[in-house]
Design an enzyme around this catalytic site. Structure first.
Site, PDB file in Angstrom:
ATOM      1  CG  LEU A 210      -3.406  -3.384  -6.670  1.00 21.83           C
ATOM      2  CD1 LEU A 210      -3.848  -4.777  -6.230  1.00 21.83           C
ATOM      3  CD2 LEU A 210      -4.411  -2.803  -7.655  1.00 21.83           C
ATOM      4  CG  ASP A 211       2.323  -5.410  -5.486  1.00 21.86           C
ATOM      5  OD1 ASP A 211       1.648  -5.256  -6.519  1.00 21.86           O
ATOM      6  OD2 ASP A 211       2.936  -6.465  -5.242  1.00 21.86           O
ATOM      7  CE  LYS A 212       6.942   2.451  -8.534  1.00 19.82           C
ATOM      8  NZ  LYS A 212       8.162   3.153  -8.069  1.00 19.82           N
TER       9      LYS A 212
ATOM     10  CB  SER B 152      -0.424  -5.234  -8.684  1.00 21.82           C
ATOM     11  OG  SER B 152       0.410  -6.268  -8.215  1.00 21.82           O
TER      12      SER B 152
ATOM     13  NE  ARG C 285       3.279  -8.583  -7.429  1.00 23.21           N
ATOM     14  CZ  ARG C 285       3.391  -8.445  -8.749  1.00 23.21           C
ATOM     15  NH1 ARG C 285       4.233  -9.208  -9.421  1.00 23.21           N
ATOM     16  NH2 ARG C 285       2.671  -7.538  -9.394  1.00 23.21           N
TER      17      ARG C 285
END
Length: 274
Positions: free
Chosen positions: A105-107, A109, A189
């Protein structure tokens, strides 16, 4: 010795909770793994009687059952086990046993992510062909119109492919829910950017049968019932080998989160991030 007692080396390292199979393959390829003092070839199989070492340190079968955590990741935490990343998820949770995240889960998010000591289950859940659902709530910077919802549902061309058709539901002027069954790099995104929108906030609220129900920065153990459903869903994910049976540990108190270690930029690569 009978073949039924043999286990591929990469699977062995994941079953004992040392790392995922993908990471094990890298260690083997780098010559950092030995069996009975010798560097093996890729695909070598081992038995419980073999002495397996990584960087000279013996790896033993775990005496405890594997653990499975559901964590509500805050914005700013990085889903990596790399200790040189000061905001890594492992230092933040500070769990007393070696664990690693399932997927990413990207930074920027937040939301639900699983962590476990069971490297074998990581691969089964992550295989895109399993169609495991992940649900998100997303806020964008412009008013959402019906055309936006329709195009998001039907697929967006990103990363040299077209995203799978998916469920999308508008829940306010600027917010929508989306259910994905694939995990392209920063998929949501990129989909929004293609349509001229910018993601303001992105929160994952469900993975498969598990819904987010803990505060930001906290975790809990997956329940026995949740694990039974996951085990049923991923049993077909095993290839020629029998799938692992997932068991739940005895309930414990939640751990207090903290942070640690110096920062470095992580490599950009296609992985399962949203």
């Amino acid at each position: 010795m009978e073949n039924s007692k043999l286990t591929r080396l990469n699977k062995y390292l994941s079953q004992v909770g040392y790392c995922s199979r993908r990471e094990a393959d890298k260690l083997i390829d780098q010559g950092r793994v030995t069996i009975n003092g010798k560097v093996p070839e890729m695909g070598t199989k081992v038995t419980s009687d073999d002495v397996v070492c990584v960087d000279g340190e013996r790896i033993n079968q775990p005496k405890e059952k594997h653990v499975y955590l559901a964590f509500n990741k805050p914005v700013g935490i990085v889903c990596t086990t790399a200790q040189n990343e000061k905001d890594n998820i492992i230092d933040y949770i500070n769990y007393p046993k070696r664990i690693f995240p399932i997927g990413r889960l990207d930074k920027p998010s937040e939301g639900l992510i699983f962590l476990t000591s069971d490297g074998d289950i990581v691969n089964k859940i992550l295989r895109a062909r399993n169609n495991h659902e992940k649900e998100y709530v997303v806020k964008v910077n412009k008013l959402i119109n019906p055309q936006f919802i329709k195009r998001m549902r039907n697929g967006i061309p990103i990363l040299d492919t077209v995203t799978r058709k998916c469920e999308v539901e508008q829940i306010s002027k600027y917010t929508f829910k989306i259910v994905l069954t694939q995990g392209l790099n920063r998929q949501i995104r990129r989909m929004c950017e293609y349509l001229g929108y910018e993601v303001v906030t992105l929160k994952r609220i469900r993975i498969m049968n598990v819904s987010l129900d803990v505060p930001v920065g906290k975790w809990r153990y997956l329940t026995e019932e949740e694990l039974k459903v996951i085990n049923t869903d991923v049993v077909d994910s095993s290839k020629t080998e029998e799938a692992s049976i997932i068991e739940t540990p005895k309930p414990k108190h939640q751990n207090t989160a903290r942070k640690g270690s110096p920062r470095s930029k992580s490599k950009k690569r296609k992985d399962r991030r949203n």
